[in-house]
Write a protein that holds these residues in place. Structure first.
Motif, short mmCIF file in Angstrom:
data_model
loop_
_atom_site.label_atom_id
_atom_site.label_comp_id
_atom_site.label_asym_id
_atom_site.label_seq_id
_atom_site.Cartn_x
_atom_site.Cartn_y
_atom_site.Cartn_z
N PRO A 300 0.81 5.49 -0.91
CA PRO A 300 0.51 6.69 -0.12
C PRO A 300 -0.81 6.53 0.62
O PRO A 300 -1.64 5.68 0.26
CB PRO A 300 0.46 7.80 -1.17
CG PRO A 300 0.19 7.10 -2.46
CD PRO A 300 0.82 5.74 -2.35
N GLU A 301 -0.99 7.37 1.61
CA GLU A 301 -2.15 7.24 2.50
C GLU A 301 -3.48 7.23 1.76
O GLU A 301 -4.35 6.39 2.03
CB GLU A 301 -2.12 8.40 3.50
CG GLU A 301 -3.23 8.38 4.52
CD GLU A 301 -3.09 9.52 5.51
OE1 GLU A 301 -4.06 10.29 5.64
OE2 GLU A 301 -2.02 9.65 6.14
N GLY A 302 -3.65 8.14 0.81
CA GLY A 302 -4.92 8.24 0.10
C GLY A 302 -5.25 6.98 -0.69
O GLY A 302 -6.38 6.49 -0.67
N VAL A 303 -4.26 6.46 -1.42
CA VAL A 303 -4.48 5.26 -2.22
C VAL A 303 -4.72 4.05 -1.32
O VAL A 303 -5.60 3.23 -1.58
CB VAL A 303 -3.28 5.01 -3.16
CG1 VAL A 303 -3.50 3.73 -3.96
CG2 VAL A 303 -3.08 6.19 -4.09
N ALA A 304 -3.94 3.94 -0.25
CA ALA A 304 -4.10 2.82 0.68
C ALA A 304 -5.50 2.80 1.26
O ALA A 304 -6.13 1.73 1.39
CB ALA A 304 -3.05 2.90 1.78
N SER A 305 -6.03 3.97 1.61
CA SER A 305 -7.38 4.05 2.18
C SER A 305 -8.43 3.60 1.17
O SER A 305 -9.39 2.91 1.52
CB SER A 305 -7.68 5.48 2.64
OG SER A 305 -6.78 5.88 3.66
#
Length: 376
Positions: A300-305
Motif C-alpha cells: 500500500p501507498e503508506g508502506v511503500a513510501s
C-alpha cells in the motif's frame, strides 16, 4: 574432391551444435533466475521496486492489518430487553370496571387480545384506542398509553402488555457454527459471545476462526481467540446484525527451489520469512540459490513510501530480496514479516542451469558416439 570427417570431429561438431541449440532454446527450470527478476526493477525500466532487505526495510514494512471492531461498534449500547420493535408479537389483557364494557362480554370482567404483531411502521391497532405506536416503548410505557386512551371510553380500565415473541430484534448467525439461524436478541444473548453460544458455538478450531459482524454498511472482524481474550471485543448486538463465522483465508504462496510449492495458510500467527521457508520444507539444497530468496507483494501507498524513503502514489509492486549468505541474512529473514497474499520465491543457483546444460550435452554426445559406433 571428397572430404572425410572423422567420428571424433563429428562428436565435437555435435557438441557445439548442442550448446548453440540449448543456448537458443533454454532448458526447463522452475522459474526466472535472480538476474531476470532484478532486470525488471524500476531503475532498469521495469515496474517493480526491487529492494534488498536490511534493518530499515524490516521495520518499515512491518505492517500487519489487524482485526478488530471500530469505535462505532464498541460504543453501541445493549438493546433493552423489554424494548418493543417492529415485528414483535404482543399480548394484551384488558379489565374494565363495568358489567357491560367496551371489550368485555356480558358477565366477564376482562378480555385478552393475543398475537398482535407490531407492523413495519412500529404501530399496533387496539379497539377503541385506535392505532398506537408500540416500537421504541417498553411494555409498561405502551400499557400507560393504551390505558390513557381507553379511559376516555370506559371508566378506570386496567391493561397489561406482554412481549410474546421478540422477532423484531433479531440477528442472523451463519457460517461455521453449530446451528445457523435467525435468533432474537434477548436478555441472555445481547452480546456477541453469548449469541455465538446460543447458535451452538463455533464448529472449527478456535485458532483459525474469524468472526465478522456486518451492521448496515459497516463491518468489523475479530479472531475468536481475541473475542474471548478481550472484553472490549465482546460487542453489544443490534437488530439486523449479520454474524459470519469462517475459517481464516489468509495465505502465502511458496514457489521455486523449495522443499514444496504450494499455498500455505497463515493462521492467526505472525509468520516471518524464515518460518515461511521452513513451513514448506526449507531450501532445496540441490537447486536453491540462497542469495536469491524473493518475497513478492503489492505494498500500500503508506508502506511503500516508508520503505523507499520518499512519497509515492498508489500501491507499488515490490520484490524484496533476502540474501541468506550475508552475515546477518538469517536474522533479517527472521525479522521480515510475511503477509496475506505474499509470494515467496527462491531462484535456482547458477550452476544448476550449467549442470542441466552439461547433462543435456553429454547425453547428446553419448548418443552421437553410439550412432558413430553403429555406423562403423
Amino acid at each position: 574432391m571428397t572430404v572425410s570427417i572423422q567420428p571424433a570431429v563429428s562428436v565435437r561438431l555435435l557438441l557445439i551444435a548442442s550448446l548453440v541449440l540449448l543456448a537458443a532454446c533454454g532448458l526447463p527450470r522452475s522459474g526466472p533466475n535472480k538476474s531476470e527478476i532484478i532486470s525488471g526493477a524500476v531503475e532498469r525500466g521495469g515496474n517493480t521496486q526491487v529492494i534488498y532487505v536490511n534493518d530499515h526495510v524490516t521495520r518499515a514494512s512491518a505492517f500487519a492489518p489487524s482485526y478488530g471492531f471500530s469505535n462505532s461498534f464498541r460504543a453501541a449500547g445493549q438493546v433493552g430487553a423489554d424494548e418493543i420493535r417492529a415485528g414483535d408479537v404482543l399480548g394484551l389483557s384488558i379489565w374494565e370496571n363495568v358489567d357491560d364494557g367496551l371489550l368485555t362480554s356480558l358477565g366477564a370482567s376482562s378480555t385478552t387480545l393475543t398475537e398482535i404483531q407490531v407492523d413495519s411502521d412500529g404501530f399496533i391497532f387496539v379497539p377503541y384506542a385506535g392505532r398506537v405506536r408500540a416500537a421504541g416503548n417498553t411494555p409498561d410505557q405502551l400499557r400507560q398509553t393504551i390505558t390513557a386512551r381507553l379511559s376516555e371510553q370506559t371508566p378506570d380500565p386496567q391493561v397489561t402488555v406482554q412481549r410474546v415473541a421478540g422477532d423484531g430484534a433479531t440477528v442472523s448467525v451463519v457460517g461455521r457454527v453449530g446451528a445457523q439461524g435467525v435468533y432474537p436478541i434477548e436478555r441472555p444473548t445481547r452480546s456477541l459471545s453469548a449469541m455465538l453460544a446460543r447458535a451452538g458455538g463455533v464448529a472449527i478450531e478456535p485458532e483459525v476462526a474469524v468472526v465478522t459482524v456486518k451492521r448496515g454498511n459497516d463491518s468489523g472482524r475479530v479472531w475468536l481467540t481475541d473475542l474471548y481474550g478481550s472484553p472490549t471485543n465482546d460487542i453489544a448486538l443490534r437488530p439486523g446484525d449479520l454474524i459470519v463465522v469462517e475459517e481464516d483465508q489468509r495465505t502465502f504462496t511458496a514457489l521455486g527451489a523449495l522443499g514444496g510449492q504450494t499455498r500455505v495458510p497463515l493462521g492467526n500467527e505472525v509468520i516471518n520469512a524464515a518460518e515461511a521457508i521452513a513451513m514448506v520444507g526449507g531450501l532445496n539444497s540441490a537447486l536453491a540459490d540462497p542469495t536469491g530468496v524473493f518475497v513478492l507483494r503489492d505494498e500500500p501507498e503508506g508502506v511503500a513510501s516508508r520503505v523507499l524513503g520518499k512519497p509515492v502514489r498508489g500501491s507499488q509492486r515490490f520484490a524484496y530480496v533476502l540474501d541468506l549468505t550475508r552475515p546477518n541474512g538469517l536474522f533479517l529473514a527472521r525479522d521480515f514479516i510475511i503477509r496475506d497474499g505474499d509470494t515467496v520465491y527462491v531462484t535456482e543457483a547458477p550452476y544448476v542451469q550449467w549442470q542441466k546444460t552439461l547433462s543435456a550435452v553429454t547425453g547428446g554426445a553419448a548418443t552421437a558416439d553410439s550412432l558413430t559406433s553403429i555406423g562403423n
